[in-house]
Design a protein around this motif. Structure first.
Motif, PDB file in Angstrom:
ATOM      1  N   ASP A  76      42.450  38.811  31.296  1.00  0.00           N
ATOM      2  CA  ASP A  76      43.411  37.731  31.139  1.00  0.00           C
ATOM      3  C   ASP A  76      44.607  37.906  32.071  1.00  0.00           C
ATOM      4  N   VAL A  77      44.466  38.777  33.080  1.00  0.00           N
ATOM      5  CA  VAL A  77      45.541  39.044  34.030  1.00  0.00           C
ATOM      6  C   VAL A  77      45.864  37.765  34.810  1.00  0.00           C
ATOM      7  N   GLN A  78      47.149  37.560  35.059  1.00  0.00           N
ATOM      8  CA  GLN A  78      47.594  36.368  35.786  1.00  0.00           C
ATOM      9  C   GLN A  78      47.359  36.553  37.287  1.00  0.00           C
ATOM     10  N   GLY A  79      47.113  35.463  37.974  1.00  0.00           N
ATOM     11  CA  GLY A  79      46.995  35.528  39.428  1.00  0.00           C
ATOM     12  C   GLY A  79      45.557  35.667  39.884  1.00  0.00           C
ATOM     13  N   ASP A  80      45.309  36.709  40.662  1.00  0.00           N
ATOM     14  CA  ASP A  80      44.001  36.909  41.285  1.00  0.00           C
ATOM     15  C   ASP A  80      42.880  37.137  40.273  1.00  0.00           C
ATOM     16  N   ASP A  81      41.673  37.067  40.773  1.00  0.00           N
ATOM     17  CA  ASP A  81      40.464  37.209  39.974  1.00  0.00           C
ATOM     18  C   ASP A  81      40.243  38.665  39.572  1.00  0.00           C
ATOM     19  N   PRO A  82      40.284  38.979  38.278  1.00  0.00           N
ATOM     20  CA  PRO A  82      40.055  40.359  37.858  1.00  0.00           C
ATOM     21  C   PRO A  82      38.638  40.844  38.164  1.00  0.00           C
ATOM     22  N   TRP A  83      37.672  39.913  38.192  1.00  0.00           N
ATOM     23  CA  TRP A  83      36.292  40.310  38.514  1.00  0.00           C
ATOM     24  C   TRP A  83      36.187  40.789  39.954  1.00  0.00           C
ATOM     25  N   ALA A  84      36.998  40.233  40.835  1.00  0.00           N
ATOM     26  CA  ALA A  84      37.000  40.691  42.232  1.00  0.00           C
ATOM     27  C   ALA A  84      37.487  42.137  42.302  1.00  0.00           C
ATOM     28  N   LEU A  85      38.472  42.490  41.474  1.00  0.00           N
ATOM     29  CA  LEU A  85      38.935  43.877  41.420  1.00  0.00           C
ATOM     30  C   LEU A  85      37.821  44.787  40.928  1.00  0.00           C
ATOM     31  N   VAL A  86      37.156  44.387  39.853  1.00  0.00           N
ATOM     32  CA  VAL A  86      36.062  45.195  39.306  1.00  0.00           C
ATOM     33  C   VAL A  86      34.998  45.424  40.375  1.00  0.00           C
ATOM     34  N   GLU A  87      34.658  44.380  41.112  1.00  0.00           N
ATOM     35  CA  GLU A  87      33.662  44.488  42.189  1.00  0.00           C
ATOM     36  C   GLU A  87      34.145  45.425  43.288  1.00  0.00           C
ATOM     37  N   SER A  88      35.416  45.314  43.664  1.00  0.00           N
ATOM     38  CA  SER A  88      35.943  46.134  44.769  1.00  0.00           C
ATOM     39  C   SER A  88      36.000  47.612  44.411  1.00  0.00           C
ATOM     40  N   LEU A  89      36.139  47.931  43.141  1.00  0.00           N
ATOM     41  CA  LEU A  89      36.205  49.335  42.727  1.00  0.00           C
ATOM     42  C   LEU A  89      34.923  50.086  43.076  1.00  0.00           C
ATOM     43  N   LYS A  90      33.796  49.385  43.056  1.00  0.00           N
ATOM     44  CA  LYS A  90      32.512  50.019  43.377  1.00  0.00           C
ATOM     45  C   LYS A  90      32.436  50.433  44.839  1.00  0.00           C
ATOM     46  N   HIS A  91      33.234  49.805  45.687  1.00  0.00           N
ATOM     47  CA  HIS A  91      33.142  50.037  47.126  1.00  0.00           C
ATOM     48  C   HIS A  91      34.194  51.004  47.653  1.00  0.00           C
ATOM     49  N   LEU A  92      34.953  51.617  46.761  1.00  0.00           N
ATOM     50  CA  LEU A  92      35.940  52.612  47.181  1.00  0.00           C
ATOM     51  C   LEU A  92      35.229  53.876  47.650  1.00  0.00           C
ATOM     52  N   PRO A  93      35.857  54.634  48.549  1.00  0.00           N
ATOM     53  CA  PRO A  93      35.245  55.902  48.981  1.00  0.00           C
ATOM     54  C   PRO A  93      34.932  56.823  47.797  1.00  0.00           C
ATOM     55  N   GLU A  94      35.819  56.845  46.809  1.00  0.00           N
ATOM     56  CA  GLU A  94      35.591  57.592  45.569  1.00  0.00           C
ATOM     57  C   GLU A  94      35.786  56.622  44.401  1.00  0.00           C
ATOM     58  N   PRO A  95      34.729  55.905  44.008  1.00  0.00           N
ATOM     59  CA  PRO A  95      34.871  54.927  42.925  1.00  0.00           C
ATOM     60  C   PRO A  95      35.207  55.610  41.598  1.00  0.00           C
ATOM     61  N   PRO A  96      35.836  54.863  40.685  1.00  0.00           N
ATOM     62  CA  PRO A  96      36.138  55.423  39.364  1.00  0.00           C
ATOM     63  C   PRO A  96      34.858  55.833  38.644  1.00  0.00           C
ATOM     64  N   HIS A  97      34.975  56.851  37.825  1.00  0.00           N
ATOM     65  CA  HIS A  97      33.835  57.297  37.016  1.00  0.00           C
ATOM     66  C   HIS A  97      33.440  56.201  36.024  1.00  0.00           C
ATOM     67  N   ALA A  98      34.451  55.492  35.478  1.00  0.00           N
ATOM     68  CA  ALA A  98      34.179  54.449  34.485  1.00  0.00           C
ATOM     69  C   ALA A  98      35.163  53.294  34.641  1.00  0.00           C
ATOM     70  N   VAL A  99      34.654  52.088  34.434  1.00  0.00           N
ATOM     71  CA  VAL A  99      35.476  50.879  34.443  1.00  0.00           C
ATOM     72  C   VAL A  99      35.214  50.140  33.135  1.00  0.00           C
ATOM     73  N   LEU A 100      36.302  49.746  32.480  1.00  0.00           N
ATOM     74  CA  LEU A 100      36.228  48.936  31.270  1.00  0.00           C
ATOM     75  C   LEU A 100      36.966  47.630  31.525  1.00  0.00           C
ATOM     76  N   VAL A 101      36.515  46.555  30.921  1.00  0.00           N
ATOM     77  CA  VAL A 101      37.261  45.306  30.958  1.00  0.00           C
ATOM     78  C   VAL A 101      37.722  45.009  29.533  1.00  0.00           C
ATOM     79  N   ALA A 102      38.882  44.373  29.423  1.00  0.00           N
ATOM     80  CA  ALA A 102      39.455  44.045  28.120  1.00  0.00           C
ATOM     81  C   ALA A 102      39.839  42.570  28.104  1.00  0.00           C
ATOM     82  N   THR A 103      39.576  41.906  26.983  1.00  0.00           N
ATOM     83  CA  THR A 103      39.857  40.476  26.913  1.00  0.00           C
ATOM     84  C   THR A 103      40.206  40.027  25.503  1.00  0.00           C
TER      85      THR A 103
END
Length: 139
Positions: A76-103
């Protein structure tokens, strides 16, 4: 004979260094109360180093500078698409061990999308303590 300045930091900033065994978390787009609750639960789970940001842009800037073990993204974050952030996390040189979404408005569609993007799970807001504890044990 002259002054000699040797930089033994190897080019790393003190903020980037995390002691061994310390797991770092990022909370994105959650209210102050929601962050306080999650900070308490994270501390119990051993995740004591927590950053908080309000926007996807701030989160993107931080994930470039620091490696996170767990990222919780408020859908429910204002502004940009939170799903785009979730997608971009997978492409980091060292991606997070775990990602959770909250709504605040959980649905099958959001749960399926979270699963497709490799999220560990979806947190319902207001938080269900058993659900939070269960997902944090998996992280």
């Amino acid at each position: 004979q002259g002054d000699l300045d040797i930089d033994i930091g190897l080019g790393m900033d003190a903020e980037e260094l995390v002691p061994p065994g310390v797991r770092v978390s990022l909370l994105v787009g959650l209210s102050r109360e929601e962050c306080m609750y999650l900070r308490a639960r994270l501390a119990i789970a051993g995740l004591t180093d927590v950053d908080e940001v309000d926007t996807v842009q701030e989160a993107n800037a931080l994930t470039v500078q620091r490696r996170y073990d767990l990222v919780v993204v408020g859908l429910d974050v204002q502004g940009d698409d939170p799903w785009a952030l979730v997608e971009s996390l997978k492409h980091l040189p060292e991606p997070p061990h775990a990602v959770l979404v909250a709504t605040h408005t959980p649905s099958w569609v959001s749960m399926e999308r979270a699963e497709q993007l490799g999220c560990l799970g979806t947190l319902d807001i207001p938080f269900n303590p058993q659900q939070v504890i269960s997902l944090l044990h998996k992280a």
